[in-house]
Design an enzyme around this catalytic site. Structure first.
Site, mmCIF file in Angstrom:
data_model
loop_
_atom_site.group_PDB
_atom_site.id
_atom_site.type_symbol
_atom_site.label_atom_id
_atom_site.label_comp_id
_atom_site.label_asym_id
_atom_site.label_seq_id
_atom_site.Cartn_x
_atom_site.Cartn_y
_atom_site.Cartn_z
ATOM 1 N N PRO A 18 -5.076 -9.618 2.824
ATOM 2 C CA PRO A 18 -6.298 -8.852 3.417
ATOM 3 C C PRO A 18 -7.551 -9.766 3.166
ATOM 4 C CG PRO A 18 -4.933 -7.386 2.016
ATOM 5 C CD PRO A 18 -4.203 -8.568 2.195
ATOM 6 N N ALA A 51 -0.546 -7.509 3.245
ATOM 7 C CA ALA A 51 -0.260 -7.263 1.823
ATOM 8 C C ALA A 51 -0.955 -8.103 0.811
ATOM 9 C CB ALA A 51 1.133 -7.048 1.728
ATOM 10 N N CYS A 52 -0.894 -7.544 -0.240
ATOM 11 C CA CYS A 52 -1.186 -8.668 -1.328
ATOM 12 C C CYS A 52 -2.632 -9.294 -1.057
ATOM 13 C CB CYS A 52 -0.215 -9.449 -1.673
ATOM 14 S SG CYS A 52 -0.028 -10.334 -3.131
ATOM 15 N N ILE A 53 -2.798 -10.567 -1.341
ATOM 16 C CA ILE A 53 -3.997 -11.206 -1.195
ATOM 17 C C ILE A 53 -4.413 -11.380 0.449
ATOM 18 C CG2 ILE A 53 -2.845 -13.410 -1.198
ATOM 19 C CD1 ILE A 53 -6.348 -12.394 -2.573
ATOM 20 N N THR A 95 -2.234 -3.151 1.650
ATOM 21 C CA THR A 95 -1.484 -2.519 0.316
ATOM 22 C C THR A 95 -1.479 -3.514 -0.858
ATOM 23 O OG1 THR A 95 0.543 -1.263 -0.617
ATOM 24 C CG2 THR A 95 1.091 -3.033 0.796
#
Length: 217
Positions: free
Chosen positions: A139, A135-137, A190
């Site tokens: 990835p 999630a968020c950064i 996401t």
């Protein structure tokens, strides 16, 4: 009951795990009938940020595992003890700690370095084709783990997306309440607080990510 390994990166959005993302993720895992075990690398944080002022705290050193234990209520293990064979899935919440402590993407972009235990564990799940959610950064970490044009998202920020693509991924723009699924890699991502303006927006995407991870066969 499915078991999920959750990797934390400290405690606090600016220098560790984003707390709302972590709590929502853990709640969603339990709401979907699964169990979790939290892990974190036993290493120093890149730096310590005063979350009231947003400024670095000079001379202060904190440990990622010790700080992550705040979120996990003490029920956490060193990441070196994580064995992918003991779990059905992996989830990595965001917060800048994911890009500062788990890897150096926040500073080095596509030239990032990655913590050895983090890369070992994440690649073990990927190589075993076990479902994973980032999630968020976070990835940015997944981009290096999977490469091979794996489909993922951090939302819509063009600069960050370019850095992720340079690591070998294929970034896909995504609204805050949705997910991007690479079914071949069994990876779900996401945007969470890369786009979320309040906790409800973050909740929608994160719960969908967890539900999707747990539903992948």
């Amino acid at each position: 009951m499915k078991k999920v390994a959750v990797i934390l990166s400290g405690c606090g959005v600016y220098d560790g795990t984003e707390i709302h993302e972590a709590v929502i993720t853990l709640l969603a895992i339990r709401q979907n009938g699964a169990a979790y075990q939290c892990f974190a690398p036993d290493i120093p944080q890149m730096h310590v940020i005063n979350h009231l002022s947003g400024e670095p705290v000079e001379g202060e050193v904190r440990n990622v595992l010790v700080e992550s234990a705040r979120i996990a209520r003490g029920d956490i293990k060193p990441l070196a003890q994580c064995n992918a064979e003991e779990f059905d899935a992996l989830v990595v919440p965001g917060g800048f700690g994911a890009a500062k402590n788990l890897c150096t993407f926040a500073v080095d972009g596509p030239e990032s370095h990655f913590d050895a235990d983090v890369m070992r564990v994440c690649k073990a799940f990927a190589d075993a084709y076990k479902p994973a959610g980032y999630a968020c950064i976070a990835p940015a970490l997944a981009a290096a783990v999977y490469a091979d044009s794996v489909k993922l998202t951090i939302g819509t920020d063009a600069g960050t997306a370019a850095g992720i693509n340079a690591l070998g991924a294929c970034h896909i723009d995504c609204p805050v309440d949705e997910v991007v699924i690479d079914r071949e890699a069994r990876l779900v991502t996401t945007p969470a607080y890369m786009l979320a303006e309040d906790i409800l927006q973050a909740y929608k995407g994160l719960t969908k990510m967890v539900e999707t991870v747990l539903s992948l066969k």
